[in-house]
Design a protein around this motif. Structure first.
Motif, PDB file in Angstrom:
ATOM      1  N   LEU A 386      -1.729 -14.352 -38.634  1.00 15.13           N
ATOM      2  CA  LEU A 386      -1.171 -13.609 -37.503  1.00 15.13           C
ATOM      3  C   LEU A 386       0.284 -13.207 -37.762  1.00 15.13           C
ATOM      4  O   LEU A 386       0.698 -12.093 -37.414  1.00 15.13           O
ATOM      5  CB  LEU A 386      -1.260 -14.453 -36.225  1.00 15.13           C
ATOM      6  N   SER A 387       1.046 -14.104 -38.367  1.00 12.51           N
ATOM      7  CA  SER A 387       2.455 -13.815 -38.644  1.00 12.51           C
ATOM      8  C   SER A 387       2.592 -12.609 -39.574  1.00 12.51           C
ATOM      9  O   SER A 387       3.387 -11.689 -39.329  1.00 12.51           O
ATOM     10  CB  SER A 387       3.133 -15.032 -39.268  1.00 12.51           C
ATOM     11  N   VAL A 388       1.809 -12.600 -40.635  1.00 15.04           N
ATOM     12  CA  VAL A 388       1.902 -11.509 -41.609  1.00 15.04           C
ATOM     13  C   VAL A 388       1.355 -10.210 -41.014  1.00 15.04           C
ATOM     14  O   VAL A 388       1.932  -9.126 -41.219  1.00 15.04           O
ATOM     15  CB  VAL A 388       1.137 -11.884 -42.899  1.00 15.04           C
ATOM     16  N   ILE A 389       0.267 -10.289 -40.264  1.00 19.45           N
ATOM     17  CA  ILE A 389      -0.310  -9.079 -39.661  1.00 19.45           C
ATOM     18  C   ILE A 389       0.670  -8.450 -38.676  1.00 19.45           C
ATOM     19  O   ILE A 389       0.875  -7.226 -38.665  1.00 19.45           O
ATOM     20  CB  ILE A 389      -1.643  -9.411 -38.980  1.00 19.45           C
ATOM     21  N   VAL A 390       1.295  -9.274 -37.839  1.00 20.08           N
ATOM     22  CA  VAL A 390       2.271  -8.751 -36.873  1.00 20.08           C
ATOM     23  C   VAL A 390       3.464  -8.142 -37.593  1.00 20.08           C
ATOM     24  O   VAL A 390       3.936  -7.036 -37.236  1.00 20.08           O
ATOM     25  CB  VAL A 390       2.726  -9.872 -35.919  1.00 20.08           C
ATOM     26  N   MET A 391       3.970  -8.794 -38.615  1.00 17.90           N
ATOM     27  CA  MET A 391       5.132  -8.280 -39.352  1.00 17.90           C
ATOM     28  C   MET A 391       4.820  -6.929 -40.004  1.00 17.90           C
ATOM     29  O   MET A 391       5.593  -5.968 -39.872  1.00 17.90           O
ATOM     30  CB  MET A 391       5.556  -9.288 -40.423  1.00 17.90           C
ATOM     31  N   ILE A 392       3.685  -6.830 -40.692  1.00 18.42           N
ATOM     32  CA  ILE A 392       3.348  -5.583 -41.385  1.00 18.42           C
ATOM     33  C   ILE A 392       3.014  -4.485 -40.379  1.00 18.42           C
ATOM     34  O   ILE A 392       3.344  -3.311 -40.600  1.00 18.42           O
ATOM     35  CB  ILE A 392       2.174  -5.826 -42.351  1.00 18.42           C
ATOM     36  N   THR A 393       2.368  -4.834 -39.271  1.00 20.69           N
ATOM     37  CA  THR A 393       2.047  -3.825 -38.246  1.00 20.69           C
ATOM     38  C   THR A 393       3.312  -3.222 -37.656  1.00 20.69           C
ATOM     39  O   THR A 393       3.426  -1.990 -37.507  1.00 20.69           O
ATOM     40  CB  THR A 393       1.189  -4.452 -37.133  1.00 20.69           C
TER      41      THR A 393
END
Length: 455
Positions: A386-393
């Motif tokens: 979730l952390s990486v998905i939110v950051m890249i989004t």
């Protein structure tokens, strides 16, 4: 006649075609090279996972040494001494006189039981130290069976040379430190206590427990001599037992829900549930390549055991290692998604921005290993993903200026991480599911890239 000016207007130049470095071909080459470059920090992450896994092995070994090692066992064996006489001839070179020197030595004969029945109860538990865990157990082993009267006919040894009154019972094991309580054997109703002895002639490097010498003739007054004994261990990871009976039957019951059956013999039947397992072995002397009696020394029998391993099927470091193996796939597919969006929308994405996205993807694995050591793998995977998905989004929203594209990237990354998590959890079907998933991903890429102009 008027002459028309053939010189073109310098302000009206023909349109210039974009340079090579602005073409789609050059961009995909640079993205591919960047993907290869990002394998370097990804390899550092894999090294970190390997280092932490090795540390876990050291801690597990330390826990096991203090609690008890894996158990290797076989017995009980009837040991009967006998006297062997030798003659040595000496010839005098001058007188040619022949002198015969006689000597004697005490040898031992070993007889395995005709019937050996084992009832094994193993209670496992997990020991934790810091972030590491190991599987240990306490076991209760009950053995019953009988011996036939030991025969020396195959060796043509005179009866007066056989010392039945100095016979004993021995058992062989790799660890006497792990034995709890005393060990006694009852032969035809008479009890005898085992004591540790030094190995002298045996080829086995394992330890020996032996009873005091006693006369065994009385034990066979009514035919085959029955015996029974029990031995309790504190061990770890696995149990190995050699079926030395002419007919060996063994039953094992345990609360461990994921055993691994190994060794030279697999169980005839086994039942495994979430609460534990039970297994049954039946081995005849015809199924193994060693005899029921041995003269002089005992052979090494470790390769003829049936084994049960009490191991954690996929520990946290194995799961992290398997996740990291898909790092190249995650980076490549994510870059491909951005490249397709860039090609369709004509939005220019700089190679530096690709680098930031790639580093964010690699940070997923460092977050995963660090959080896993303090929680479960599933929770760590959820938090890191979730952390990486939110950051890249959020980053893609700022560079693409389009909520639709940013949402598509979030969905694509979520699906990719879910797909990899499912593969990691699978054991028997991981290759099948992975192959089908990659085939579908390739089909999707071919579909969305079919109308891209590569000029």
């Amino acid at each position: 006649m008027e002459t028309q000016d053939q010189n073109p207007n310098p302000m009206q130049q023909p349109p210039q075609s974009p340079g090579f470095f602005q073409s789609s071909t050059a961009k995909i080459i640079m993205v591919g090279l960047l993907t290869l470059v990002l394998l370097i920090p990804l390899q550092f992450v894999k090294s970190l996972i390997f280092e932490r896994a090795e540390r876990q092995k050291e801690v597990v070994t330390e826990i096991n040494n203090k609690w008890g090692e894996d158990v290797y066992f076989y017995g009980p064996i009837l040991k009967v001494p006998y006297t062997q006489y030798y003659e040595t001839k000496f010839v005098d070179d001058k007188t040619k006189k022949v002198t015969i020197q006689r000597s004697e030595s005490t040898e031992f004969a070993y007889f395995f039981p005709d019937q050996l029945n084992a009832d094994l109860n193993v209670n496992t538990q997990q020991k934790n130290r810091n972030n590491y865990e190991s599987v240990v157990y306490t076991s209760k082993m009950d053995f019953k069976g009988n011996y036939s009267f030991p025969s020396f006919d195959s060796q043509a040894i005179p009866k007066e040379n056989i010392h039945f009154d100095k016979a004993s019972i021995i058992i062989k094991t790799n660890t006497i430190k792990s034995i709890t309580g005393s060990v006694t054997v009852s032969i035809n109703g008479k009890k005898h206590t085992f004591e540790p002895v030094q190995n002298n002639n045996e080829k086995d490097t394992v330890s020996t427990l032996e009873t005091n010498a006693f006369d065994i003739k009385s034990a066979f007054e009514n035919g085959p001599a029955p015996f029974d004994f029990n031995i309790n261990y504190k061990g770890s990871e696995q149990i190995k037992i050699v079926p030395i009976g002419k007919m060996t039957q063994a039953k094992m019951t345990s609360n461990w829900p994921s055993p691994s059956f190994d060794g030279n013999f697999l169980p005839e039947t086994n039942t495994i549930t979430d609460e534990g397992f039970n297994a049954f072995w039946k081995v005849s002397h015809l199924n193994r390549p060693f005899a029921q009696q041995h003269f002089g020394t005992l052979p090494s029998l470790s390769e003829y055991s049936f084994d049960v391993k009490f191991l954690i099927p996929i520990d946290q470091y194995q799961q992290n290692e398997r996740a990291a193996k898909y790092g190249f796939l995650v980076i490549g597919l994510t870059f491909l998604v951005f490249f397709l969006i860039q090609s369709v929308s004509k939005i220019n994405i700089h190679v530096f921005q690709y680098s930031m996205i790639g580093l964010a993807l690699i940070m997923f694995y460092t977050l995963l290993i660090s959080i896993t050591e303090h929680s479960s793998f599933m929770l760590a995977y959820l938090i890191a993903g979730l952390s990486v998905i939110v950051m890249i989004t959020l980053y893609s929203l700022s560079i693409l200026k389009n909520k639709k594209f940013a949402g598509f990237i979030a969905i694509a990354l979520s699906a990719l991480y879910i797909f990899i998590y499912v593969i990691i959890q699978l054991e028997n079907y991981a290759l099948l599911v992975g192959s089908i998933g990659l085939f579908l991903i390739l089909g999707a890429v071919m579909y969305f890239s079919r109308k891209i102009e590569w000029k």
